[in-house]
Design an enzyme around this catalytic site. Structure first.
Site: not given
Ligand code: DAT
Ligand code: MG
Length: 139
Positions: A11, A51, A59, A93, A104, A114, A117, A128
Site C-alpha cells: 500500500k 474496495y 472507513f 487488519t 503488519r 496497514n 493487502h 483481484e
C-alpha cells in the site's frame, strides 16, 4: 492442498516508507512465487472499485483517499494454500491485534494504514489478480 493465487498490494504507506524490498523479501522467503508485479498510482475511482465491497462503511472514504494517495505495488502470488498462508504472514487488519513477526505487526502504524493487502478467499484471489494483471503479465 490446492495451488491458489492471491493478490498482495504493497500500500502507499509501504512505498512511502521505502519498505517494498523488505516486504517482498519476507513474502518470497515464505515460499510465495511472484507471478507479476508493477507499481501504479490508483485513481480514486479505481481504489473505490477495488474496495467496492466496503462501500457505505464509515472507513470507506478514508480508505479510498489513502489508497489513491501515492503509488502502490500490486503483486500476483501463487502457492499451495496461498490465500490463508498469506493472511497468516501479514497478520490481523489492525496491527495492534496482529501476531508477533507478521508484516503488519512489524511495519504498520494503524488499522487504516496497514502496509499490505491480501485477498480473503481463493475466488477473490482470482478476481483481484485479474483486476490488476492481464494474462500476459502473469509469467
Ligand atoms: P483486510 O485488509 O485485513 O482484509 P478489511 O477487508 O476488513 O481488512 O478492510 C479493508 C481495509 O480497510 C483494511 O486493510 C484497512 C481498512 N479498514 C478496515 N476496517 C477499518 C477500520 N475500522 N478503520 C479504518 N480502516 C479500516
Ligand atoms: Mg479484506
Amino acid at each position: 492442498m490446492a495451488v491458489e493465487r492471491t493478490l498482495a498490494i504493497l500500500k502507499p504507506d509501504c512505498v512511502k516508507k521505502n519498505l517494498q524490498g523488505e516486504v517482498i523479501a519476507r513474502i518470497q522467503k515464505a515460499g510465495f512465487k511472484v507471478l507479476g508485479f508493477k507499481m501504479i498510482r490508483l485513481t480514486k475511482e479505481a481504489a473505490g472499485a477495488f474496495y467496492a465491497v466496503h462501500k457505505g462503511r464509515p472507513f470507506y472514504d478514508g480508505l479510498v483517499e489513502f489508497m489513491s494517495s501515492g503509488p502502490c505495488v500490486p503483486i500476483a502470488l501463487e502457492k499451495e494454500n496461498a490465500v490463508a498462508d498469506f493472511r497468516t504472514l501479514i497478520g490481523a487488519t489492525d496491527p495492534k491485534d496482529a501476531a508477533e513477526g507478521t508484516i503488519r505487526k512489524l511495519y504498520a502504524d494503524n488499522k487504516g494504514e496497514n502496509i499490505v493487502h491480501g485477498s480473503d478467499s481463493p475466488e477473490n484471489g482470482k478476481i483481484e489478480v485479474a483486476f490488476f494483471f492481464s494474462g500476459s503479465e502473469l509469467v
